[in-house]
Design an enzyme around this catalytic site. Structure first.
Site, PDB file in Angstrom:
ATOM      1  CG  ASP A  54      -5.563   7.762   4.801  1.00 39.01           C
ATOM      2  OD1 ASP A  54      -6.466   8.426   4.257  1.00 39.01           O
ATOM      3  OD2 ASP A  54      -5.766   6.705   5.446  1.00 39.01           O
TER       4      ASP A  54
ATOM      5  CG  ASP B 277      -9.922   7.234   6.886  1.00 39.75           C
ATOM      6  OD1 ASP B 277      -8.852   7.228   6.231  1.00 39.75           O
ATOM      7  OD2 ASP B 277      -9.984   7.340   8.133  1.00 39.75           O
TER       8      ASP B 277
ATOM      9  CG  ASP C  22      -1.999   5.027   5.051  1.00 37.08           C
ATOM     10  OD1 ASP C  22      -1.864   3.957   5.662  1.00 37.08           O
ATOM     11  OD2 ASP C  22      -3.069   5.381   4.521  1.00 37.08           O
TER      12      ASP C  22
ATOM     13  CE  LYS D  34      -6.683   8.460   8.260  1.00 38.84           C
ATOM     14  NZ  LYS D  34      -7.251   7.309   8.966  1.00 38.84           N
TER      15      LYS D  34
ATOM     16  CD  GLU E  85      -6.707   5.180   2.495  1.00 41.43           C
ATOM     17  OE1 GLU E  85      -7.708   5.352   3.214  1.00 41.43           O
ATOM     18  OE2 GLU E  85      -5.600   4.850   2.949  1.00 41.43           O
TER      19      GLU E  85
ATOM     20  CE  LYS F 186      -3.323   2.559   2.919  1.00 42.86           C
ATOM     21  NZ  LYS F 186      -4.199   2.543   4.101  1.00 42.86           N
TER      22      LYS F 186
ATOM     23  NE  ARG G 141     -11.127  -1.297   3.601  1.00 45.74           N
ATOM     24  CZ  ARG G 141     -11.756  -1.535   4.750  1.00 45.74           C
ATOM     25  NH1 ARG G 141     -12.914  -2.173   4.757  1.00 45.74           N
ATOM     26  NH2 ARG G 141     -11.221  -1.144   5.896  1.00 45.74           N
TER      27      ARG G 141
END
Ligand code: BES
Ligand code: ZN
Ligand code: ZN
Length: 494
Positions: free
Chosen positions: A266, A343, A284, A273, A345, A261, A347
């Site tokens: 993020d 959030d 991230d 968030k 994102e 990833k 996956r």
């Protein structure tokens, strides 16, 4: 840092720092030391009573050739405590820096311990502790780095050449880990998706067995990697799919795919968030950093299997162009996905990358690493990562690999009941399954994008940075996953 291996019963040494790694009840005189130092050691050891977490004792000696002594006691005698030696590496680095010396000598007097493993673990702990992220510290450039030299002194020269080989390998591995840490530590304004791609290109430029390809813009659109592209829509930063291929040169080589990833920042996107600790979301892309760190080591270790790495890199921001809750997106493999929370994102980009890699490269195994869920942090803290797979042999390899490098893993259930919360009324699947069992429903979502390849998912959100529980990896990015995957690759070859 330079390392040498010698024996402790020959020749007199001169050293800025003498380190003695021994059992608390061990009494011995060392021919390499002046009588006065041997006498000091003889009186000090029986008096020490290191309790609890303390394993180090630093003493100024009244001796001109050996001014300082660092005693590190090892409590267990069972040869199964490599973590203690990595910690010893942390203490060695700490006092080596403190005495500002160039040379240190480390006597290792530990019957019942495998000398190669001990030297490897100490070296690993030392090299990981010596790392610091100073790219943005204005005064760091002025400080000249001393070229330090550590000599290990063992009882016999029997293992000298194998110990030396092991140390060389650990230096390669630690370089990979520390490189992953640097990538992950870089802030989001500097490490954009394209900056990451540029770095990857330059790292592997001189290795003819490694190819780098970067897909972006129209190419990703024509591939219809819409789940990946949806995540990037809110940001002005161009997303990129970075592909790194290592060719072993062997005919009929097995192929391992690594997917990381690569969210360079993020914010949560439209489902933004809370502000507290949002700066941590620069980490991230730690999964992709780990994959790149692995490939960096692979370039020197040259294992006998082919490896393809794929890194979807993007930034998740809110804007007038951003994807939204309620949107329905057709993924690369044709599945329609109802967006629930922007959030979640990670996956989405992993889903497209997993199906793309499986289709295009037909690997024998797929491994993905991702800082995927807060849920795994609530479950394990920083003690281990969650591993998710239905493939027993991959799970077995990862357990064995984790035992060897102490990057711990815990297998989570993948029962199909956990797929139920992902049912959507309007699309083929929802991408978030509610707040219960969040790390597992995330893994079940990913699973639907893998058709037949043995696959394992590593949720490293809790272990990717600020490892309070590891002395030698305390601050910032940990590089978690590099040692684990390299150890897994070794298991695959055995
Ligand atoms: N990057 C985060 C996960 C994360 C959390 C990484 C803490 C490191 C530390 C991920 O993209 C995320 O935000 N996940 C959400 C998913 C939720 C909205 C279903 C989460 O876990 O809260
Ligand atoms: Zn997120
Ligand atoms: Zn994320």
């Amino acid at each position: 840092m330079k390392f040498s291996v010698k024996t402790f019963d020959t020749g007199n040494i001169t050293s800025d720092l003498l380190i003695l790694v021994t059992y608390p009840d061990s009494h011995h005189t060392y021919n390499c030391l002046p009588d006065a130092v041997n006498a000091d050691i003889k009186t000090i050891i029986p008096q020490i009573n290191l309790s609890g977490d303390e394993k180090d004792l630093f003493i100024s000696l009244n001796n001109s050739t050996i001014p300082y002594l660092l005693l590190i006691t090892i409590n267990h005698h069972d040869g199964n405590n490599l973590e203690d030696f990595r910690e010893a590496g942390f203490y060695i680095n700490k006092y080596f820096e403190k005495v500002k010396g160039k040379s240190a000598h480390c006597i290792v007097n530990l019957p019942n311990q495998n000398p190669e493993d001990v030297a490897s673990a100490i070296t690993e702990g030392l090299l990981l502790s010596a790392y610091s992220f100073s790219e943005f510290k204005s005064d760091a450039k002025k400080k000249s780095k001393i070229n330090r030299h550590l000599t290990y002194l063992f009882k016999t020269s029997e293992y000298r050449s194998t110990i030396t080989k092991h140390i060389k390998k650990i230096q390669i591995i630690a370089t990979g880990v520390n490189y992953a840490r640097t990538l992950a530590n870089r802030p989001g304004n500097v490490l954009t998706p394209l900056a990451l791609a540029k770095d990857v290109r330059s790292v592997f430029r001189d290795d003819p067995s490694i190819d780098v390809e970067v897909l972006q813009g129209k190419k990703l659109e024509s591939l219809k990697m819409n789940a990946f592209l949806a995540v990037a829509k809110g940001s002005d930063q161009t997303p990129a799919l970075i592909i790194i291929k290592y060719k072993s040169g062997l005919k009929k080589a097995k192929k391992l795919a690594l997917i990381g990833k690569g969210i360079t920042f993020d914010s949560g996107g439209i489902s933004i968030k809370p502000a507290g600790k949002m700066e941590e979301m620069k980490y991230d892309m730690a999964g992709s950093a780990a994959v790149i760190g692995v490939l960096k080591a692979i370039s020197a270790l040259r294992p006998k299997l082919d490896i393809v790495a794929a890194i979807p890199a993007a930034e998740n921001l809110p804007s007038g162009k951003a994807y939204k809750p309620g949107d329905i997106i057709r993924a690369f493999n044709g599945t329609t996905i109802e967006i629930i929370n922007t959030d979640a994102e990670g996956r989405l980009l992993l889903a497209d990358t997993l199906s793309f890699v499986e289709k295009k490269f037909r690997p024998d195994w797929m491994v993905d690493l991702a800082t995927l869920t807060g849920s795994i942090v609530s479950t394990f803290g920083d003690q281990c990562c969650g591993i998710f797979s239905k493939d027993d042999s991959l799970l077995k390899y990862f357990h064995q690999a984790a035992d060897k490098c102490d990057e711990r893993v815990w297998a989570m259930p993948m029962w199909d009941e956990y797929k139920k919360p992902l049912e959507s009324k309007v699309a083929d699947i929802k991408h978030v399954g509610g707040k219960d069992a969040g790390s597992i429903t995330a893994a079940k979502f990913l699973e639907t994008f893998v058709t037949k390849t043995p696959w394992i998912h590593l949720d490293i959100a809790g272990t990717a940075y600020d490892l309070k529980s590891k002395k030698y990896l305390k601050e910032g990015a940990s590089g978690f996953g590099v040692r684990l995957v390299l150890s897994f690759i070794e298991e695959l070859q055995n």
